[in-house]
Write a protein that holds these residues in place. Structure first.
Motif, short mmCIF file in Angstrom:
data_model
loop_
_atom_site.label_atom_id
_atom_site.label_comp_id
_atom_site.label_asym_id
_atom_site.label_seq_id
_atom_site.Cartn_x
_atom_site.Cartn_y
_atom_site.Cartn_z
N GLU A 1 -106.70 10.58 -52.85
CA GLU A 1 -105.60 10.28 -53.47
C GLU A 1 -104.27 11.27 -53.56
N LYS A 2 -104.75 12.43 -53.46
CA LYS A 2 -103.68 13.68 -53.23
C LYS A 2 -103.26 13.36 -51.69
N LYS B 1 -103.18 10.95 -49.87
CA LYS B 1 -102.52 9.76 -49.64
C LYS B 1 -101.04 10.08 -50.30
N LYS B 2 -100.83 10.42 -51.26
CA LYS B 2 -99.52 10.76 -51.95
C LYS B 2 -98.70 11.75 -51.32
N GLU C 1 -97.31 9.78 -48.51
CA GLU C 1 -96.59 8.38 -48.55
C GLU C 1 -94.96 8.48 -48.19
#
Length: 275
Positions: free
Chosen positions: A80-81, A83-84, A87
């Motif tokens: 998730e990190k 991905k952020k 983005e």
């Protein structure tokens, strides 16, 4: 139309808030698998072969197999990190090119782009610029946790985004076996083939092409429905209290019967034991 992604795409200093909608759909007829004996749908479970038990979703982790049976485990927080962090970098048009410069092998999936709130003016500006220039935009975007290379082009009155493969995702054509040498073609055969191509040449009309297998399969299904050639799933019958009572009564009767058949100890043997 269902929104599958919401964000923005930019070129230069122009930022366009957009929504993505799938431009195509799979109309294949999906067939279920049933147990032949009782016509119940077959379910599939996630089972660990070592622990020999079903594994729940929360017990599953993601990992990369770098060699046979050797893994690097990646937890959801790390992914998730990552991905952020990427983005914000993944929504910008980085180049403008001509559509004919991209071989169709690169194209993957199409999405309609709709302007989000207050994005109409910038949307119209990009659409007009692409029309006037005859170019398409090349961009990067993250969809469903995967960075995608994409092109943005005009389709009728809308902007269309098509994801395309990265170069390392397209396999080397040199690895394809048994490709014949072009020099083996005989001129007479080539002339005949070119004549046939010329006779079959027409203007592309997508409406003239249909999925004949799907149509025939749907007709067969409807025919069976009309002829009442259908089956129904049988519901699993729970054990009722009366069945439970009957079972307990049968077990108790079996125990009582066993006790009655058990031979009594011999008196002579008992007397010898007292002595």
């Amino acid at each position: 139309m269902h929104t599958i992604w919401k964000g923005s795409i930019s070129f230069g200093l122009v930022n366009i808030p957009i929504k993505l909608h799938a431009a195509t759909e799979n109309n294949d007829i999906k067939l279920r698998q049933l147990h032949k004996e009782c016509h119940s749908p077959i379910s599939y479970q996630k089972v660990c072969p070592i622990c020999d038990k079903e594994v729940k979703t929360e017990e599953i982790v993601k990992a990369y197999e770098y060699t046979k049976n050797k893994f690097v485990v990646l937890d959801d927080e790390e992914l998730e990190k990552l991905k952020k962090e990427n983005e914000d970098k993944a929504v910008q048009i980085i180049d403008f090119v001509k559509l004919e410069e991209i071989d169709p092998i690169y194209f993957e999936r199409s999405y309609f782009m709709a302007p989000d709130a207050n994005g109409g003016k910038a949307y119209a500006l990009l659409r007009k610029a692409l029309k006037e220039s005859g170019k398409i935009g090349v961009a990067k975007i993250i969809i469903r946790s995967k960075e995608q290379l994409a092109v943005v082009r005009v389709y009728k009155d809308s902007l269309l985004m098509e994801t395309i493969h990265f170069p390392d995702e397209v396999r080397n054509v040199g690895d394809v076996p048994n490709i014949p040498d072009e020099d083996t073609v005989v001129k007479k055969e080539l002339d005949t083939a070119l004549l046939l191509v010329d006779q079959l040449t027409t203007v592309f009309d997508p409406d003239k092409y249909t999925d004949e297998y799907r149509t025939a399969l749907m007709e067969l299904i409807e025919e069976k429905k009309s002829g009442n050639a259908t089956v129904a799933t049988q519901e699993k019958q729970p054990i009722s209290p009366s069945n439970t009572t009957d079972l307990m009564a049968a077990l108790q009767a079996s125990l009582d019967k066993t006790k009655k058949k058990k031979p009594a100890p011999r008196k002579r043997a008992a007397a010898k034991m007292k002595a």
